[in-house]
Design an enzyme around this catalytic site. Structure first.
Site, PDB file in Angstrom:
ATOM      1  N   ASP A  16      51.136  39.852  46.238  1.00  0.00           N
ATOM      2  CA  ASP A  16      50.347  40.658  45.416  1.00  0.00           C
ATOM      3  C   ASP A  16      50.829  41.894  44.459  1.00  0.00           C
ATOM      4  OD1 ASP A  16      49.597  40.393  42.081  1.00  0.00           O
ATOM      5  OD2 ASP A  16      48.013  39.261  42.845  1.00  0.00           O
ATOM      6  N   ALA A  17      51.579  41.961  44.365  1.00  0.00           N
ATOM      7  CA  ALA A  17      51.215  44.141  44.179  1.00  0.00           C
ATOM      8  C   ALA A  17      51.010  44.259  43.096  1.00  0.00           C
ATOM      9  CB  ALA A  17      52.049  44.629  45.078  1.00  0.00           C
ATOM     10  N   LYS A  18      51.806  43.649  41.929  1.00  0.00           N
ATOM     11  CA  LYS A  18      51.801  44.650  40.650  1.00  0.00           C
ATOM     12  C   LYS A  18      52.428  45.419  40.475  1.00  0.00           C
ATOM     13  CE  LYS A  18      48.501  41.144  38.980  1.00  0.00           C
ATOM     14  NZ  LYS A  18      48.216  41.012  40.353  1.00  0.00           N
ATOM     15  N   ARG A  19      53.943  45.725  41.273  1.00  0.00           N
ATOM     16  CA  ARG A  19      54.600  47.191  41.183  1.00  0.00           C
ATOM     17  C   ARG A  19      55.050  47.148  39.983  1.00  0.00           C
ATOM     18  NH1 ARG A  19      50.735  48.704  44.256  1.00  0.00           N
ATOM     19  NH2 ARG A  19      51.745  48.427  46.826  1.00  0.00           N
ATOM     20  N   ASP A  70      46.416  46.066  37.541  1.00  0.00           N
ATOM     21  CA  ASP A  70      45.657  44.958  37.313  1.00  0.00           C
ATOM     22  C   ASP A  70      44.140  45.395  37.156  1.00  0.00           C
ATOM     23  OD1 ASP A  70      45.247  42.407  39.060  1.00  0.00           O
ATOM     24  OD2 ASP A  70      46.963  43.421  40.685  1.00  0.00           O
TER      25      ASP A  70
END
Lengths: 277, 277
Positions: B93-96, A98
């Site tokens: 919102d974690a964008k794993r 991020d």
């Protein structure tokens, strides 16, 4: 002491390239702990106690704790490793990716809250998604480069039309990690063990960075072949950067009974020996 | 009800394409809460109370809670949104981005522990890093596609030599999300607002998937231009997939005083109106 210095000292002292991955699945805990989330710490701590003199690093996987609201157990585990194996660096496997202020929060999570020595990251959002982690002096960053899962080809194997030589995406990432992104020698790469020729290719592009290689053990990569692909020394004593080979499940679940820790130690000894080529 | 149905209903009922991002930075909390991590929940809950009838979605950013060991406050916040705004979907919102059993753990974290309706993911590791999330019926997945940070160009803008038409990496991801990866209509895309022509390009490739567009407000994208780039209707009533425009800091920190919630509502009303083109 920097992450790389810790790593090299642990490697030399323990004569080990083995990293034990701490990915505790509640459904696979031994005996009476099976299915009991409150014993993730107990299980991992016992594995650490049984293997502390055999490893060059530990790699806790944060997802296994976060899925169950067990962050406090991960905090305890990090502290336990510091007591039992103060010379062994800890790589937090988080694969964060991020930007800006959010990346700063994730860096704080990894390095301040959990006290990790290094963290795994995704390079997808570019250099400014990596830079906040590099502001922590001495801490290490392992970029995902080439992963050994079937879908790894979907994006990573694509050749880039406008970069000289048309490298594949993972080769381009290796070049960035060796060169422009590698401020203060903090950069490493994650390269899967399934294809030794790809490890050789990454090592040729990025000769000095540490390589973290998962995929030996339960995932099937051959240990000695993997190390030889990622590490080279010559007669003059010049060597490439260190190679860290991760094994998780084959060690954690070597036995499902009360002898799990003894069995984990035996499996770790076997893997360590196979990796010391 | 599926994530997409919730989204369309909230959009219609609130006449809103505005998603409020809940990224609470302790250093920017208002008044006497400033710097006090124990008030992340109080702050976000007050923002939700002030904006619940103005939004089509909320997007909590997990990093802001994880950095401070405040996962319990995030759990409370999710529950609070369900009570105050049961018709509004929540995008975690974690964008794993991880594979196999680890991805299963992260999916459990997002959908079971936190009860999110959708989650942001990185596509870097390929389809099998996304598939475990699709096993949750009705849940949504937003893949990172084109991000508006300066480093977004580093990888996402690279043209792919071996794909017909030599699309850029982000265009290739858009095509995967519209086509082969889009089982059961669960897929969406994250596209930054900085370059409207890139939003148009993504929309041309992926006409039906929801677009989540950060970068309006504090990050500087123009609201109306952004929506027009991502959404099209024609005289016959055919429309593209929904557009969700996120604003975080401009709303959260509209005032640093005790009137922060009133100021947040006023800013949300302005942004909502600007987006309803």
């Amino acid at each position: 002491m920097s992450f790389v210095d810790m790593l090299l000292r642990a490697e030399a002292r323990h004569r080990s390239r083995l990293c034990v991955g701490l990915d505790p699945d509640p459904a696979r805990l031994p005996g009476r702990w099976r299915g009991r989330v409150e014993h993730l710490y107990d299980f991992c701590a016992a594995i650490v106690d049984a293997t502390a003199d055999l490893v060059c690093a530990y790699k806790p996987q944060i997802a296994y704790f976060a899925a169950h609201g067990a962050e406090a157990q991960l905090e305890r585990l990090m502290a336990h490793i510091r007591v039992v194996a103060p010379e062994v660096p800890i790589i937090l496997d988080a694969k964060r990716g991020d930007i800006g202020s959010t990346a700063e929060q994730y860096a704080k999570e990894a390095f301040e809250r959990y006290g990790a020595d290094a963290v795994t990251l995704s390079p997808f959002m570019g250099f400014d998604s990596v830079e906040p982690y590099l502001r922590y002096p001495g801490k290490g960053v392992f970029l995902l480069c080439r992963t050994s899962n079937p879908g790894g080809d979907d994006l990573q194997a694509q050749r880039l039309a406008d970069v000289p030589g048309q490298p594949r995406l993972y080769e381009h990432i290796a070049a960035l990690a060796q060169g422009p992104w590698n401020r203060h020698g903090q950069m490493g790469l994650v390269v899967g063990a399934t294809y030794p020729q790809e490890i050789e290719r990454v090592r040729a592009i990025a000769p000095t960075v540490p390589l973290l290689i998962p995929g030996v053990g339960a995932q099937g990569g051959d240990a000695a072949t993997t190390v030889r692909a990622g590490w080279r020394g010559d007669a003059a004593g010049h060597t490439t950067g260190p190679v860290i080979v991760n094994s998780s499940r084959a060690i954690l679940y070597a036995s499902t009974g009360d002898d799990f820790a003894t069995a984990a130690r035996a499996e770790a000894e076997r893997t360590r020996a196979a990796l010391w080529v």
